[in-house]
Design an enzyme around this catalytic site. Structure first.
Site, mmCIF file in Angstrom:
data_model
loop_
_atom_site.group_PDB
_atom_site.id
_atom_site.type_symbol
_atom_site.label_atom_id
_atom_site.label_comp_id
_atom_site.label_asym_id
_atom_site.label_seq_id
_atom_site.Cartn_x
_atom_site.Cartn_y
_atom_site.Cartn_z
ATOM 1 N N HIS A 75 31.769 40.182 91.886
ATOM 2 C CA HIS A 75 31.142 40.538 90.607
ATOM 3 C C HIS A 75 31.624 41.916 90.167
ATOM 4 O O HIS A 75 31.504 42.884 90.914
ATOM 5 C CB HIS A 75 29.617 40.566 90.751
ATOM 6 C CG HIS A 75 29.004 39.203 90.799
ATOM 7 N ND1 HIS A 75 27.666 38.977 90.587
ATOM 8 C CD2 HIS A 75 29.557 37.993 91.014
ATOM 9 C CE1 HIS A 75 27.419 37.686 90.683
ATOM 10 N NE2 HIS A 75 28.549 37.068 90.947
ATOM 11 N N TYR A 203 18.738 42.278 86.348
ATOM 12 C CA TYR A 203 17.484 42.941 86.719
ATOM 13 C C TYR A 203 16.692 43.105 85.421
ATOM 14 O O TYR A 203 17.208 43.682 84.462
ATOM 15 C CB TYR A 203 17.745 44.336 87.291
ATOM 16 C CG TYR A 203 18.522 44.358 88.597
ATOM 17 C CD1 TYR A 203 17.863 44.451 89.821
ATOM 18 C CD2 TYR A 203 19.922 44.315 88.619
ATOM 19 C CE1 TYR A 203 18.563 44.486 91.025
ATOM 20 C CE2 TYR A 203 20.636 44.353 89.815
ATOM 21 C CZ TYR A 203 19.943 44.436 91.016
ATOM 22 O OH TYR A 203 20.641 44.476 92.203
ATOM 23 N N PRO A 295 14.223 46.142 98.045
ATOM 24 C CA PRO A 295 15.456 45.386 97.765
ATOM 25 C C PRO A 295 16.133 45.726 96.432
ATOM 26 O O PRO A 295 17.290 45.363 96.226
ATOM 27 C CB PRO A 295 15.003 43.922 97.785
ATOM 28 C CG PRO A 295 13.523 43.953 97.645
ATOM 29 C CD PRO A 295 13.047 45.262 98.166
ATOM 30 N N LYS A 299 20.397 47.516 98.956
ATOM 31 C CA LYS A 299 21.014 48.475 99.878
ATOM 32 C C LYS A 299 20.739 48.203 101.361
ATOM 33 O O LYS A 299 21.447 48.719 102.230
ATOM 34 C CB LYS A 299 20.526 49.902 99.542
ATOM 35 C CG LYS A 299 21.041 50.415 98.231
ATOM 36 C CD LYS A 299 22.525 50.714 98.296
ATOM 37 C CE LYS A 299 23.203 50.642 96.965
ATOM 38 N NZ LYS A 299 24.429 49.881 96.931
ATOM 39 N N TYR A 387 25.589 51.858 93.138
ATOM 40 C CA TYR A 387 25.441 50.400 93.299
ATOM 41 C C TYR A 387 26.581 49.824 94.137
ATOM 42 O O TYR A 387 26.355 48.967 94.994
ATOM 43 C CB TYR A 387 25.389 49.725 91.918
ATOM 44 C CG TYR A 387 24.858 48.311 91.991
ATOM 45 C CD1 TYR A 387 23.485 48.062 91.982
ATOM 46 C CD2 TYR A 387 25.720 47.221 92.074
ATOM 47 C CE1 TYR A 387 22.987 46.770 92.058
ATOM 48 C CE2 TYR A 387 25.239 45.925 92.150
ATOM 49 C CZ TYR A 387 23.866 45.707 92.140
ATOM 50 O OH TYR A 387 23.375 44.418 92.225
#
Ligand code: RFL
Ligand code: PHB
Length: 392
Positions: A75, A203, A295, A299, A387
């Site tokens: 991704h 998200y 979550p 990580k 990220y």
């Protein structure tokens, strides 16, 4: 009493224990892995889904990367939704890196297969495992298997036994400091064999609470909604879950969600936790045994891998060069990276969730933060850097 002898005794057969075992085995360092539960039980636990590039490199180094590169989904970004809007963080353009979507269950399966092939010993379904005398010259791990007492005499003990395991609990309270934050909600997650609503992760911040769209393959979706910390999966039928998820997504996304029967449904509590230090003479903590992150930001598993990297390098230096420099630095190096991931996942959790204490003012601040992120390349770059994973 049955006595075993090895160089490194590893308590815990999750990703940390198995990866450490595999790297040590490849380097010719003997190790034994033990676990309280069975292989099948470990493989039935649905957990993380996003691997950082550094994690994939480590799994390649452990010679188990083949299936990840074949079946994992690369991704180059992810999306976030708020106030009916969708915005995207373009990881590849901002930071030149991608993430790999590949389930923790699959990583664990690959590591278990490699261990079986290597012939390195593992003992499952053990009781009363404990690290013993790790502050002395003759450390060992004691446990019972089918009612019979065992001990593993070793040079070092790796406590890779998760948050509830015996390793951290065996350290005297005066030698350890813990830092903890519990969040007043959990994540209710479902797995369903339906195509993901979008090809990347979303998200979603919503006034009813957080919602999230993830996946395990092009035909298997992983969705989450924020729920009360004391909620129970039996309170949620599949229909109720899908309805609530769709309410929390922007309309155009909600309209595209393919629903179907779930085959796994579980609630994970959200917590930030760090234990310091991560080394107690001959005992090392790694992964969830030493720290927990919520979550949000994915990580947990990636931190377990960077701990293992530092520990493996230290042990290698000890056995190859008779130097303790690497193991002496382990705790400090691992914790420096851990705290940055703890900060990032804490920050993202605050941006995305509805807290019982959230006021109209707090909602406006969240909206301002997410709008700023949408407009500022500097802010996006900082998020992307965290990220995809800080270097290790
Ligand atoms: P694990 O995977 O917990 O493995 C520890 C192993 O130790 C064993 N053990 C014992 N063995 C012998 N004797 C005892 N007394 C023992 N007590 C425990 C356990 O049976 C187990 O096999 O820790 P490890 O290897 O450090 O790996 C860490 C990751 O598993 C963890 O960070 C992530 O899964 C966290 N996490 C998530 N991370 C993400 O990045 N994204 C996610 O979506 C995500 N979802 C989750 C999660 C963790 C969860 N837990 C721990 C409740 C969802 C859940 C439900
Ligand atoms: C998942 O797919 O389970 C997942 C993905 C991203 C997260 C957390 C969980 O931040």
């Amino acid at each position: 009493m049955t006595t075993h002898k090895t160089q490194v005794a590893i308590i815990g057969s999750g990703p940390s224990g198995l990866l450490l075992g595999q790297l040590l085995t490849l380097a010719g360092i003997e190790n034994i892995v033990i676990d309280r539960v069975s292989k099948d039980y470990i493989l039935s636990r649905v957990r993380a889904g996003v691997l950082e590039e550094g994690t994939v490199e480590m799994l390649d180094k452990a010679a188990i990367g083949e299936r990840i590169h074949k079946e994992g989904m690369l991704h180059s970004g992810f999306s976030y939704a708020f106030s009916g809007r969708m915005e995207r963080i373009n990881l590849r353009d901002l930071i030149g890196k991608n993430v790999m979507v590949y389930g923790q269950t699959e990583v664990t399966q690959d590591l278990m297969d490699a261990r079986e092939k290597s012939g390195a010993p593992s003992i499952y379904e053990v009781d009363e495992a404990h690290p013993v005398d790790f502050d002395g010259q003759k450390p060992y791990v004691s446990f019972k298997k089918d009612g019979v007492g065992h001990r593993i005499d070793c040079d070092f003990i790796a406590g890779c036994d998760g948050y509830h395991g015996p390793s951290r609990m065996s350290v005297p309270a005066t030698a350890i400091q813990t830092f903890e934050k519990e969040y007043p909600f959990g994540w209710l997650g479902v797995l369903a064999d339906v195509p993901p609503v979008r090809h990347e992760i979303i998200y979603a911040n919503h006034s009813r609470g957080f919602g999230m769209c993830s996946m395990r393959s092009t035909t298997r979706s992983r969705y989450y909604i924020q729920c009360a910390h004391d909620d129970h999966v039996d309170n949620w039928s599949d229909d109720e879950f899908w309805d609530e998820l769709r309410r929390r997504l922007p309309q155009e996304v909600a309209d595209d969600v393919t629903t179907g029967p779930s085959f796994e449904k579980s609630i994970a509590p959200l917590r930030s936790f760090v234990a310091e230090p991560m080394r107690f003479n001959k005992l090392f903590l790694a992964g969830d045994a030493a720290h927990i992150v919520p979550p949000t930001g994915a990580k947990g598993l990636n931190l377990a891998v960077s701990d293992v990297y530092y520990l493996y390098e230290g042990l290698l230096e000890y056995y190859r060069e008779k130097s303790t420099a690497g193991i002496d630095d382990y705790s400090q190096k691992a914790l420096a990276r851990v705290w940055k991931a703890v900060r990032f996942s804490w920050w993202l959790t605050h941006c995305m969730h509805l807290f019982p204490s959230t006021t109209e003012f707090d909602r406006k601040i969240q909206e301002a933060e997410l709008d700023h992120l949408a407009k500022s390349v500097a802010a996006q770059t900082a998020v992307a850097e965290n990220y995809v994973g800080l270097p290790f």
